[in-house]
Design a protein around this motif. Structure first.
Motif, short mmCIF file in Angstrom:
data_model
loop_
_atom_site.label_atom_id
_atom_site.label_comp_id
_atom_site.label_asym_id
_atom_site.label_seq_id
_atom_site.Cartn_x
_atom_site.Cartn_y
_atom_site.Cartn_z
N UNK A 56 0.82 -1.21 0.00
CA UNK A 56 0.00 0.00 0.00
C UNK A 56 0.85 1.26 0.00
N UNK A 57 1.93 1.26 0.76
CA UNK A 57 2.80 2.42 0.79
C UNK A 57 3.48 2.64 -0.56
N UNK A 58 3.88 1.57 -1.21
CA UNK A 58 4.48 1.72 -2.54
C UNK A 58 3.46 2.27 -3.52
N UNK A 59 2.23 1.80 -3.44
CA UNK A 59 1.18 2.31 -4.32
C UNK A 59 0.94 3.80 -4.14
N UNK A 60 1.10 4.28 -2.91
CA UNK A 60 0.89 5.70 -2.64
C UNK A 60 2.12 6.54 -2.98
N UNK A 61 3.32 6.00 -2.78
CA UNK A 61 4.53 6.80 -2.84
C UNK A 61 5.31 6.72 -4.15
N UNK A 62 5.11 5.66 -4.93
CA UNK A 62 5.87 5.55 -6.18
C UNK A 62 5.45 6.63 -7.16
N UNK A 63 6.41 7.18 -7.90
CA UNK A 63 6.07 8.21 -8.89
C UNK A 63 5.13 7.66 -9.97
N UNK A 64 4.25 8.52 -10.46
CA UNK A 64 3.26 8.10 -11.46
C UNK A 64 3.93 7.63 -12.75
N UNK A 65 5.01 8.30 -13.16
CA UNK A 65 5.68 7.90 -14.40
C UNK A 65 6.30 6.50 -14.27
N UNK A 66 6.74 6.16 -13.07
CA UNK A 66 7.29 4.82 -12.84
C UNK A 66 6.18 3.78 -12.89
N UNK A 67 5.04 4.09 -12.29
CA UNK A 67 3.91 3.16 -12.32
C UNK A 67 3.41 2.94 -13.73
N UNK A 68 3.49 3.97 -14.59
CA UNK A 68 3.10 3.80 -16.00
C UNK A 68 4.00 2.78 -16.68
N UNK A 69 5.28 2.79 -16.33
CA UNK A 69 6.24 1.86 -16.95
C UNK A 69 6.02 0.44 -16.44
N UNK A 70 5.86 0.29 -15.12
CA UNK A 70 5.80 -1.03 -14.50
C UNK A 70 4.42 -1.67 -14.64
#
Length: 159
Positions: free
Chosen positions: A90-104
């Motif tokens: 949950x913390x990773x979902x909140x704290x990871x940058x949006x551009x990184x989440x788009x890639x992963x």
């Protein structure tokens, strides 16, 4: 039995508390050295708690008491790992940058279908460009620190 158990609980809560100071730029020696307190605590607790449970019982009841004791211990460990993993996720979902989440991730938003987010990002971190790499490392460190803090609070509530 009380003195070793109190020492173990103090070491455990202290160990979990000091692990929350680990940041993304902390030296590796800190990340390796601080969990030693927690390891010593777990070692003492896992061995010293058998004797107070078995001491007042007749010898014929030791097998059943030990079986129940071990079942409850491993059941609690499973819940501890599950809760810790959920906090980190949950913390990773909140704290990871949006551009990184788009890639992963495909849709860029963490949800229940991304249950292995924490494990899937670890191999990707070393391939990231520098500003994004630091942001992901900070998010991971803060998520792990939040999990350690939550574990310390659970330990204080139990102990």
């Amino acid at each position: 039995y009380r003195v070793p158990l109190w020492i173990a609980w103090v070491l455990g809560v202290t160990g979990l508390g000091v692990m929350s100071i680990i940041k993304a730029d902390s030296p590796a020696s800190l990340s390796i050295g601080l969990p030693i307190l927690l390891g010593v605590s777990c070692g003492i607790l896992s061995t010293a708690t058998y004797f107070p449970v078995l001491a007042p019982l007749p010898l014929s009841a030791n097998a059943q008491a030990l079986a129940l004791f071990l079942f409850l211990r491993y059941f609690a460990q499973v819940w501890g790992v599950t809760i810790g993993g959920a906090i980190l996720q949950n913390e990773l979902g909140k704290r990871l940058p949006a551009e990184f989440l788009q890639v992963v991730l495909n849709n860029g938003k963490p949800d229940s279908s991304n249950v292995d987010l924490a494990y899937s990002i670890i191999p990707v971190i070393k391939t990231l460009p520098e500003p994004l790499k630091d942001q992901v490392r900070v998010a991971f460190a803060l998520g792990a620190a939040t999990g350690a803090s939550a574990s310390a609070m659970r330990a204080r509530a139990i102990g």
